[in-house]
Design a protein around this motif. Structure first.
Motif, short mmCIF file in Angstrom:
data_model
loop_
_atom_site.label_atom_id
_atom_site.label_comp_id
_atom_site.label_asym_id
_atom_site.label_seq_id
_atom_site.Cartn_x
_atom_site.Cartn_y
_atom_site.Cartn_z
N UNK A 1 9.94 -3.77 -9.09
CA UNK A 1 10.88 -4.25 -10.09
C UNK A 1 10.48 -3.89 -11.51
N UNK B 1 1.07 -11.61 -12.52
CA UNK B 1 0.49 -12.74 -11.81
C UNK B 1 -0.59 -13.40 -12.65
N UNK C 1 -6.47 -6.01 -4.85
CA UNK C 1 -5.07 -6.39 -4.70
C UNK C 1 -4.31 -6.30 -6.02
N UNK C 2 -4.89 -5.59 -6.98
CA UNK C 2 -4.13 -5.29 -8.19
C UNK C 2 -2.97 -4.40 -7.80
N UNK C 3 -3.26 -3.45 -6.95
CA UNK C 3 -2.23 -2.52 -6.51
C UNK C 3 -2.57 -2.06 -5.11
N UNK C 4 -1.62 -2.11 -4.22
CA UNK C 4 -1.88 -1.75 -2.83
C UNK C 4 -1.95 -0.26 -2.60
N UNK D 1 6.16 11.01 4.51
CA UNK D 1 5.58 9.74 4.95
C UNK D 1 4.97 9.86 6.34
N UNK E 1 -4.05 -0.48 4.19
CA UNK E 1 -3.85 -0.34 2.75
C UNK E 1 -4.94 -1.04 1.92
N UNK F 1 2.91 -2.78 -10.52
CA UNK F 1 2.05 -3.91 -10.21
C UNK F 1 0.65 -3.73 -10.81
N UNK G 1 10.62 -6.72 -4.00
CA UNK G 1 9.22 -6.94 -4.32
C UNK G 1 9.18 -8.04 -5.37
N UNK H 1 4.50 -8.68 -5.55
CA UNK H 1 3.53 -8.21 -4.58
C UNK H 1 2.65 -7.15 -5.21
N UNK H 2 1.53 -6.87 -4.55
CA UNK H 2 0.61 -5.88 -5.10
C UNK H 2 0.98 -4.51 -4.60
N UNK H 3 2.12 -4.33 -3.94
CA UNK H 3 2.54 -3.04 -3.37
C UNK H 3 2.02 -2.83 -1.98
N UNK H 4 0.95 -3.51 -1.62
CA UNK H 4 0.36 -3.33 -0.30
C UNK H 4 1.38 -3.66 0.76
N UNK I 1 4.58 -1.18 0.69
CA UNK I 1 4.54 0.11 1.33
C UNK I 1 4.49 -0.06 2.84
#
Ligand code: SF4
Lengths: 362, 176
Positions: free
Chosen positions: A19, A43, A63-66, A129, A147, A358, B14, B17-20, B23
């Motif tokens: 988003x 967050x 978990x800042x970014x997956x 993918x 991940x 994120x 989303x 979320x942290x993207x984890x 995806x």
């Protein structure tokens, strides 16, 4: 002069996996100005350093970014290691780089797929993918997670990869090269792709430098800046490293730079696997960061330079931890490229900078 | 089984979320897991969707967005919380800007835990969700489906709407 209208874009939008909201001020079909609004993913996790001690916080940084999860745990660990003058065993440094480069391969493949989806090439999206899943299989086999890897820790790494498995990884990557070559052929040679990306979102080298753009976005405009070339950690063992750049500065160039970086990362992994030494994996970490100690470190994430800052206060809890992520730099460039573009090009423009919201908002 | 349950359309949002988990939701749609073979189709339009997959927790800003999307979806609809963040707030529960799981903003039918949630768990949750969807369809047909009451608007969300109104009028002024 036509009439001006405001068109809201996002936060929920089919091309955006994440988003972000843009107020697009348009005149006829042209975007005059784009005003980003952020905060949907905020967050407040930097503040968590005051509640979780410095070793437990590694789990939070992942978990800042997956997508670049390993990179963030690596960046945080590096910073704490500078802060407490911890020497990391050489093998751990190599393994970190190997996992980090694998993340880059998977992140770029993910992005190439999303880009293909963005211009409506569904088949290409699925193929990218599909290829990416091989990297996730390596992650799963070596760390147990797809991940979130939890492999990096302050002082070293938690898991080893046996030499035999390392060679297996290189074989898997070599197997991917052929298929990736096919995909890149489509990206580079297909006329519809060229028509869709050529000239979209042009940013000149001067503008990129003025706006402090980082990562593949900057390199696609001809800025030769890649933190990996300073040879931190395991990168110092590389015989040579040349940042991949392009002079075109448009969406096509960004696609090209990232596609070539995938191959570069595979080369780096192969070279490091040949040279990996046999040492312990972890230095035991004792004590706490000293009062008023300050450390910074930098790292090349898949999306560009990421900057970490940590301040200790003599206890197990840090005083302050701060990250400057690549996307927070690149958003300035994105709004710049959006000025004057067609409304129909907006989604592609947003996609080509590879935003990671994120990370930016944490 | 109704047509909806045979080919449910999903929408994904989303939250924070942290993207984890994101995806992984996308990974469900791509060749390895390929849920399209079960007739599940991803859509970007809430008005076409039957199942709402949400990743990440609710914060001050996105609660109202979630409620918006939820209320735009036609009945019967099912909400699935993907990942521990969406279930409870997860690792970010203690953050100052995290209000908790998405059930703070919209009613949740199925919880799929995991950090990150595994694609198998998402598919499993969707299958459970289909049962709920079918029940809701039956009660909708017989006129007994109660309209879910959204938790009273989050106070901060109200503020955000007010902020946006101000912004919109400011923008309108700047562009004349
Ligand atoms: S559950 Fe874990 S992986 Fe999923 S959004 Fe939350 S922190 Fe990220």
């Amino acid at each position: 002069m036509g009439q001006r209208t405001v068109i809201p874009f996002g936060p929920q939008h089919p091309v955006l996996p994440e988003p972000v909201h843009l107020d697009l001020i348009i005149e006829d079909e042209k975007v005059i100005e784009a005003i980003p609004q952020l905060g949907f993913v905020h967050r407040g996790l930097e503040k968590l350093v005051q509640k979780k001690d410095y070793t437990a916080f590694v789990a939070v940084t992942e978990r800042i970014c997956g997508i670049c999860s390993f990179g963030h745990s690596l960046g945080y660990s590096q910073t704490i290691e500078v802060l407490m003058s911890i020497e990391v065993p050489r093998r751990a440094e190599f393994l970190r780089v190997i996992w980090h480069e694998l993340s880059r391969v998977h992140s770029h493949l993910l992005w190439l797929g999303l880009l293909a989806d963005g211009f409506g090439y569904e088949n290409l999206f699925m193929q990218c993918w599909r290829l990416r899943e091989r990297v996730l299989d390596i992650f799963e086999a070596t760390t147990g997670g797809r991940v979130i890897l939890s492999a990096c820790n302050v002082g070293g790494v938690n898991q080893d990869i046996f030499d035999e498995d390392l060679r297996g990884i290189v074989r898997v990557l070599d197997g991917m090269r052929g298929e990736f070559g096919e995909l890149s052929k489509t990206f580079f040679r297909d006329r519809s792709v060229q028509n869709r990306l050529g000239g979209v979102g042009y940013l000149s080298k001067e503008e990129a430098q003025d706006l402090c753009i980082v990562g593949p976005f900057a390199r696609a405009s001809g800025v030769e800046e890649d933190i990996r070339s300073y040879g931190y950690g395991g990168y110092s063992a590389l015989a040579s490293f040349e940042p991949i750049t392009s002079k075109r500065g448009d969406g096509y160039a960004r696609c090209e730079v990232r596609a070539r970086e995938v191959l570069q990362s595979m080369d780096i992994i192969a070279e490091l696997v040949d040279k990996i030494p046999d040492t312990p994996l972890m230095t035991s970490v004792k004590g706490a960061p000293g009062a008023d100690s300050i450390a910074v470190s930098r790292l090349e994430q898949p999306r560009g330079e990421c900057f970490y800052y940590a301040k200790g206060n003599g206890t197990k809890y840090l005083e302050r931890f701060r990250i400057r992520t690549p996307t927070s730099q690149n958003i300035a460039g994105m709004t710049k490229t959006l000025q004057g573009c067609d409304l129909a090009d907006v989604p592609l423009n947003v996609l080509t900078i590879d935003p990671c919201i994120s990370c930016t908002e944490r | 089984m109704s047509a909806t349950a045979k080919s449910p359309w999903i929408i994904h949002y989303d939250a924070s979320s942290c993207n984890g988990c994101d995806i992984e939701v996308l990974a469900c749609l791509t060749p390895l897991y390929d849920v399209e073979r079960f007739g599940i189709i991803n859509t970007g339009n809430p008005k076409h969707a039957d199942i709402f997959l949400v990743t990440g927790s609710v914060n001050e800003r996105n609660g109202s967005v979630l409620q918006q999307i939820y209320s735009q979806m036609p009945e019967p609809k099912v909400v699935i919380a993907c990942g521990v963040c969406a279930c409870t707030g997860g690792i970010f529960r203690e953050c100052y800007n995290t209000l908790g799981g998405i059930d703070k903003a919209i009613p949740v039918d199925v919880y799929a835990p995991g950090c990150a949630v595994r694609p198998e768990a998402i598919i499993d949750a969707v299958v459970v969700g289909l049962g709920v969807l079918e029940q809701k369809r039956v009660s909708l047909a017989s006129g007994t489906l109660e309209e879910a009451s959204l938790p009273s608007r989050l106070t901060a969300a109200d503020k955000m709407v007010a902020d946006q109104t101000v912004r919109a009028s400011a923008l309108a002024e700047t562009i004349g």
